[in-house]
Design an enzyme around this catalytic site. Structure first.
Site, PDB file in Angstrom:
ATOM      1  N   ASP A  46       0.832  -1.205   0.000  1.00  0.00           N
ATOM      2  CA  ASP A  46       0.000   0.000   0.000  1.00  0.00           C
ATOM      3  C   ASP A  46       0.863   1.251   0.000  1.00  0.00           C
ATOM      4  OD1 ASP A  46      -2.590   1.550   0.521  1.00  0.00           O
ATOM      5  OD2 ASP A  46      -1.350   2.149   2.236  1.00  0.00           O
ATOM      6  N   TYR A  51       3.018  10.023   0.388  1.00  0.00           N
ATOM      7  CA  TYR A  51       4.128   9.399   1.098  1.00  0.00           C
ATOM      8  C   TYR A  51       5.462   9.756   0.441  1.00  0.00           C
ATOM      9  CZ  TYR A  51       0.331   6.511   3.012  1.00  0.00           C
ATOM     10  OH  TYR A  51      -0.826   6.067   3.608  1.00  0.00           O
ATOM     11  N   LYS A  77      -3.659   5.878  -3.593  1.00  0.00           N
ATOM     12  CA  LYS A  77      -4.730   6.747  -3.118  1.00  0.00           C
ATOM     13  C   LYS A  77      -4.864   7.979  -4.012  1.00  0.00           C
ATOM     14  CE  LYS A  77      -3.765   5.078   1.534  1.00  0.00           C
ATOM     15  NZ  LYS A  77      -2.480   4.410   1.290  1.00  0.00           N
ATOM     16  N   GLY A 227      -2.623   1.550  11.145  1.00  0.00           N
ATOM     17  CA  GLY A 227      -2.351   2.199  12.424  1.00  0.00           C
ATOM     18  C   GLY A 227      -2.605   1.294  13.607  1.00  0.00           C
ATOM     19  N   PHE A 229      -0.723   0.090  15.768  1.00  0.00           N
ATOM     20  CA  PHE A 229       0.026   0.464  16.968  1.00  0.00           C
ATOM     21  C   PHE A 229      -0.403   1.830  17.498  1.00  0.00           C
ATOM     22  CE2 PHE A 229       3.237  -2.241  14.640  1.00  0.00           C
ATOM     23  CZ  PHE A 229       3.159  -3.328  15.498  1.00  0.00           C
ATOM     24  N   ASN A 230      -1.416   2.438  16.890  1.00  0.00           N
ATOM     25  CA  ASN A 230      -1.884   3.773  17.271  1.00  0.00           C
ATOM     26  C   ASN A 230      -0.742   4.783  17.314  1.00  0.00           C
ATOM     27  OD1 ASN A 230      -4.250   2.002  18.883  1.00  0.00           O
ATOM     28  ND2 ASN A 230      -4.938   3.838  17.813  1.00  0.00           N
ATOM     29  N   LEU A 234       1.493   1.290  21.246  1.00  0.00           N
ATOM     30  CA  LEU A 234       1.457  -0.173  21.291  1.00  0.00           C
ATOM     31  C   LEU A 234       2.707  -0.803  20.708  1.00  0.00           C
ATOM     32  CD1 LEU A 234      -2.277  -0.839  20.335  1.00  0.00           C
ATOM     33  CD2 LEU A 234      -1.231  -0.916  22.611  1.00  0.00           C
TER      34      LEU A 234
END
Length: 322
Positions: A46, A51, A77, A227, A229-230, A234
């Site tokens: 992705d 990016y 995207k 995401g 692991f936020n 995490l």
């Protein structure tokens, strides 16, 4: 709507890191990271024009053109295209060493086609597996700007992508946002194959279960979890220095929740990171989880976490604690 789109692997390679998110990644390291991921069996990649301001797509395309295209899922995207700055200021944000191009927001029909033409040139592919409408949310545009961009995206991006899907040039279309109520609104407004939701279906934030998941189930729309692991709490652990939640300092209630979950994981001798990676994949609605990777060793670690046996009793204990 028919059966949800199937990804070539359930663990996806998030290519923001090779676009130099947070830190520079030399060309050779980016290439080795992609090769390591492919050799380890990852087949979903992705990326996005944002990016590295095109660098991620460029690097990903250079690598993927060296392996068989069949059997790989590639997503990018729309919502931004890139232009030379020509003297105008450019905010490079979190990108350490991006291409010196300027992103321009454009959710119109023509802007969508322009963005995809540029992505095709960087990736080197004439068609796409999945295209997401990117960042139509309050975090990016504010409450007032979001409403305007939502209407523009449905009239422009969605119409363009739906045409490309019907012609076979795009296999699946979706939306990629950070807010579950907005993702829900898109699912109810159009016929989307997949939704990429970042940070709202994780060990410490299950808010997507309340609105997005019921809407997606009704529509037959698949979920891609990002995401997981936020943004760091995490991955580093709630007590680690510099641990972040959604790119900022963790609120006290989030820290308490993370500490409770970390304690349960420790009781079962399971790394918190393994639980974070595997949690979203336990849902039958989740078709893939996208993990950011920018070093070969991180690929191996993420895959190890994704495959580690975790007893059902631990998941039950976490559910009870929340």
């Amino acid at each position: 709507m028919g059966e949800a789109f199937t990804f070539a692997s359930r663990v996806g390679f998030g290519a923001s890191g090779i676009g130099t998110l947070y830190r520079d990644v030399p060309e050779a390291v980016a290439r080795d990271t992609l090769a390591t991921a492919y050799d380890a069996g990852i087949r979903y990649f992705d990326t996005a024009p944002l990016y590295g301001h095109g660098l991620s797509e460029l690097r990903l395309g250079q690598f993927l053109r060296t392996v068989p295209r069949d059997g790989i899922t590639v997503s990018t995207k729309v919502g931004r295209y890139l232009v030379p700055p020509r003297g105008s200021p450019v905010d490079y944000g979190l990108w350490a060493s991006p291409l010196r191009l300027k992103p321009v927001f454009d959710y119109s029909y023509d802007g969508t086609m322009r963005a995809l033409e540029q992505s095709a040139s960087r990736l080197g592919f004439p068609d796409f597996d999945v295209v997401y409408i990117h960042d139509v949310d309050r975090y990016t545009h504010g409450p007032d700007g979001f409403e305007r961009h939502f209407d523009e995206a449905m009239a422009g991006c969605y119409r363009a992508l739906d045409e490309l899907r019907r012609s076979g040039e795009v296999k699946a279309i979706g939306v990629g946002v950070n807010e579950s109520d907005i993702a829900t609104r898109f699912v109810e407004a159009g016929r989307f194959d997949v939704v990429m939701i970042a940070g709202r279906y994780s060990l410490i934030d299950r808010s997507a279960e309340k609105d997005l998941f019921p809407a997606a189930k009704k529509a037959g729309t698949g979920i891609v979890a990002a995401g997981v692991f936020n943004s760091g709490i995490l991955a580093k652990g709630p007590g680690a220095e510099g641990a972040t939640y959604d790119y900022g300092a963790p609120p006290s209630d989030v820290t308490r929740r993370a500490e409770a979950i970390a304690g349960i994981c420790a009781q079962y001798d399971v790394p918190l990171q393994a639980a974070a990676v595997q949690f979203p994949l336990r849902s039958p609605l989740v078709r893939a989880a996208v993990l950011g990777m920018s070093r070969p060793e991180r690929v191996a670690q993420n895959l190890e976490w994704s495959r580690l046996p975790i007893p059902e009793a631990m998941w039950q204990a976490i559910d009870a604690a929340l």
